[in-house]
Design an enzyme around this catalytic site. Structure first.
Site, PDB file in Angstrom:
ATOM      1  N   GLU A   1       0.817  -1.209  -0.010  1.00 11.40           N
ATOM      2  CA  GLU A   1      -0.038  -0.036  -0.014  1.00 11.40           C
ATOM      3  C   GLU A   1       0.784   1.189  -0.093  1.00 11.40           C
ATOM      4  O   GLU A   1       0.361   2.158   0.503  1.00 11.40           O
ATOM      5  CB  GLU A   1      -1.071  -0.065   1.273  1.00 11.40           C
ATOM      6  CG  GLU A   1      -1.898  -1.437   1.203  1.00 11.40           C
ATOM      7  CD  GLU A   1      -3.400  -1.115   1.015  1.00 11.40           C
ATOM      8  OE1 GLU A   1      -3.962  -0.159   1.021  1.00 11.40           O
ATOM      9  OE2 GLU A   1      -4.036  -2.129   0.496  1.00 11.40           O
TER      10      GLU A   1
ATOM     11  N   HIS B   1      -3.810   1.442   7.990  1.00 10.34           N
ATOM     12  CA  HIS B   1      -2.567   2.002   7.319  1.00 10.34           C
ATOM     13  C   HIS B   1      -1.427   2.498   8.580  1.00 10.34           C
ATOM     14  O   HIS B   1      -2.162   3.118   9.469  1.00 10.34           O
ATOM     15  CB  HIS B   1      -2.458   3.216   6.445  1.00 10.34           C
ATOM     16  CG  HIS B   1      -2.903   2.527   5.011  1.00 10.34           C
ATOM     17  ND1 HIS B   1      -3.941   3.301   4.297  1.00 10.34           N
ATOM     18  CD2 HIS B   1      -2.771   1.473   4.233  1.00 10.34           C
ATOM     19  CE1 HIS B   1      -4.104   2.857   3.346  1.00 10.34           C
ATOM     20  NE2 HIS B   1      -3.405   1.501   3.027  1.00 10.34           N
TER      21      HIS B   1
ATOM     22  N   CYS C   1      -2.530  11.416   3.860  1.00  8.06           N
ATOM     23  CA  CYS C   1      -2.945  10.518   2.951  1.00  8.06           C
ATOM     24  C   CYS C   1      -3.097  10.990   1.614  1.00  8.06           C
ATOM     25  O   CYS C   1      -2.863  10.159   0.403  1.00  8.06           O
ATOM     26  CB  CYS C   1      -4.286   9.808   3.076  1.00  8.06           C
ATOM     27  SG  CYS C   1      -4.602   9.140   4.712  1.00  8.06           S
TER      28      CYS C   1
HETATM   29  O1  SUG Z   1      -7.855   2.735   1.011  1.00  5.74           O
HETATM   30  N1  SUG Z   1     -10.476   4.909   1.144  1.00  5.74           N
HETATM   31  C1  SUG Z   1      -8.846   4.806   1.144  1.00  5.74           C
HETATM   32  C2  SUG Z   1      -8.402   5.832   2.166  1.00  5.74           C
HETATM   33  C3  SUG Z   1      -6.841   5.667   1.937  1.00  5.74           C
HETATM   34  C4  SUG Z   1      -6.319   6.422   3.130  1.00  5.74           C
HETATM   35  N2  SUG Z   1      -4.728   6.390   2.731  1.00  5.74           N
HETATM   36  C5  SUG Z   1      -3.771   6.314   3.697  1.00  5.74           C
HETATM   37  N3  SUG Z   1      -4.119   6.165   4.822  1.00  5.74           N
HETATM   38  N4  SUG Z   1      -2.476   6.889   3.423  1.00  5.74           N
HETATM   39  C6  SUG Z   1      -8.562   3.337   1.684  1.00  5.74           C
HETATM   40  O2  SUG Z   1      -9.248   2.676   2.373  1.00  5.74           O
HETATM   41  C7  SUG Z   1     -12.597   4.650   0.349  1.00  5.74           C
HETATM   42  C8  SUG Z   1     -13.317   4.361  -0.734  1.00  5.74           C
HETATM   43  C9  SUG Z   1     -14.897   4.364  -0.749  1.00  5.74           C
HETATM   44  O3  SUG Z   1     -15.297   3.811   0.313  1.00  5.74           O
HETATM   45  O4  SUG Z   1     -15.719   4.973  -1.346  1.00  5.74           O
HETATM   46  C10 SUG Z   1     -11.210   4.468   0.258  1.00  5.74           C
HETATM   47  O5  SUG Z   1     -10.845   3.689  -0.744  1.00  5.74           O
END
Ligand code: SUG
Length: 436
Positions: free
Chosen positions: A173, A248, A359
């Site tokens: 990731e 994460h 993020c």
């Molecule tokens: O992968 N949310 C992302 C958020 C990522 C956050 N990034 C970091 N922490 N670096 C994930 O969980 C939500 C999409 C939705 O539900 O429509 C989403 O993919």
């Protein structure tokens, strides 16, 4: 001179809440509600401008093409593009949602980047993340690689590795599970890979949610990037923290130069003695309960160094609203602290999908020569910022429900927007739909 550039993912026109993300409490809580893509993109741009005005170098990564018709074709839909999205909406709305997410906005997940001062061949190394755990994120890898290779094209300075095989045992990731400690950005540093589980060996695992980063993926990237084993650390996320919603590492820790701010419950190991000479700030459960850290995204603040050498913490506005984080942050800028001030920034549209300030950005450390080799339009300047704000106003909807993703007009609108953006950022015909 060496610079850290924060490349933010520009929020795409299909920003929506589809409850796609496993282990991400905010995404689950806001699933199937109405989003505001225009506001989301403007909030993201306002954050970029705030950073630029602080004097921090700021870059922009373009949104991906969504709905992603090539993925729907791969999944068996046929006809013209408008028919495909309509049919997918009717027959497989969950697949359409997975192929329509604006999730590439969370650029911290897009890649792991190692600065040239850490790598044996003296190049900056990039590995775009496969994000194998979830379909809506796994389809990002190919275009992410394309953009990174376009922006950092000079092979004399930059080395690009293919995303790892898209397999759960190699699930990666990106920089959300990677940190770096160094006396300063330009000096050789310690790279810290944070994994959720060993996929090929026994070990402790979260019970409720998946561990999205495997040790095997982190280990492969360290090898590909030619990092010195003596200066590379692998530490394990606490399974209990993953189960509590820390999907994460960057939900429970943030590093910058010689400072590491982290929650006491973040890791299986006690890391307090691991990095002698570095400034570790451990936040206890009494100061900020883990649940509040996850709700507020305190550790997803951006920690950056200003020109005067002082550090600032750019926190999500939610941190001001939760008593424990608000009180904790009052204690952060002290006379002996490397962190001189805290600022609050509104990225609520992104936060509702579990993405905070950190993020939204991918950090890349470059020296002057490497900066010169970068695609110059990737850097935010006041005129580019103004152009992007006008571009958002011209193309984005202010309401979007996941049930509207099959609207062929949305497909047309997003393509018109991305066509214009390719001109603004001088990308050429980078999108698949521009080649067909
Ligand atoms: O992968 N949310 C992302 C958020 C990522 C956050 N990034 C970091 N922490 N670096 C994930 O969980 C939500 C999409 C939705 O539900 O429509 C989403 O993919």
């Amino acid at each position: 001179m060496t610079h850290e550039i924060n490349f933010d993912g520009l929020v795409g026109p299909t920003h929506n809440y589809a409850a796609l993300a496993v282990g991400n409490l905010a995404s689950a809580a806001h699933g199937m509600t109405v989003s505001n893509p225009k506001e989301a993109a403007l909030q993201g741009l306002a954050k970029m401008k705030f950073m630029m005005d602080l004097g921090v170098k700021q870059g922009v990564l373009p949104p991906h093409e969504r709905p992603f018709v090539p993925a729907l074709r791969n999944l068996g839909f046929s006809g013209n593009d408008a028919e495909i999205v309509e049919r997918a909406q009717q027959d497989a709305p969950l697949l359409l949602r997975a192929c329509s997410s604006a999730s590439a906005m969370w650029a911290a997940n897009s890649a792991v980047v190692s600065p040239s001062s850490d790598t044996a061949d003296g190049k900056v190394h990039f590995t775009a993340a496969n994000m194998a755990t979830q379909l809506h994120r796994a389809i990002e890898a190919e275009f992410t690689s394309r953009v990174l290779q376009r922006f950092f094209a000079d092979q004399g300075y930059f080395a690009h590795h293919e995303p790892l095989y898209c397999n759960m045992q190699l699930s990666d990731e990106g920089a959300a599970n990677h940190m770096r400690l160094a006396a300063s950005h330009g000096e050789s540093g310690i790279e810290i890979f944070v994994y959720g589980k060993k996929a090929l060996a026994p070990g402790v695992l979260p019970a409720k949610f998946p561990a999205r980063q495997t040790f095997e993926a982190s280990d492969a990237i360290a090898r590909l990037h030619q990092l010195s084993p003596a200066r590379t650390f692998f530490i394990q996320q606490s399974p209990a923290a993953i189960d509590a919603g820390a999907f994460h590492n960057d939900v429970v820790a943030v590093s910058n130069e010689n400072v590491l701010l982290y929650h006491a419950s973040a890791y299986v190991q006690d890391i307090s003695k691991y990095f002698p000479g570095m400034h570790l700030i451990k936040v206890s459960e009494e100061q900020v309960p883990l649940a509040d850290a996850i709700r507020s995204y305190l550790f997803n603040s951006q920690l950056v160094t200003l020109r005067d050498g002082g550090m600032v913490l750019i926190c999500p506005s939610e941190c001001e609203e939760i008593a424990s984080t608000r009180e904790y942050l009052k204690t952060v800028p002290t006379s002996t602290s490397p962190i001189h001030s805290c600022h609050f920034i509104d990225v609520r549209q992104s936060m509702k999908n579990g993405g905070g300030p950190a993020c939204l950005r991918l950090r890349v450390v470059l020296n002057d020569e490497q900066m010169g080799a970068l695609h110059q339009r990737a850097l935010l300047t006041p005129p580019v910022y103004d152009q992007l704000v006008r571009w958002v106003h011209a193309h984005y909807r202010d309401k979007l429900h996941p049930d509207e993703l099959g609207d062929p007009k949305l497909l047309e609108e997003t393509r018109a927007a991305l066509d214009d953006l390719s001109n603004i950022l001088q990308l050429g015909s980078i999108y698949d739909f521009q080649k067909r």
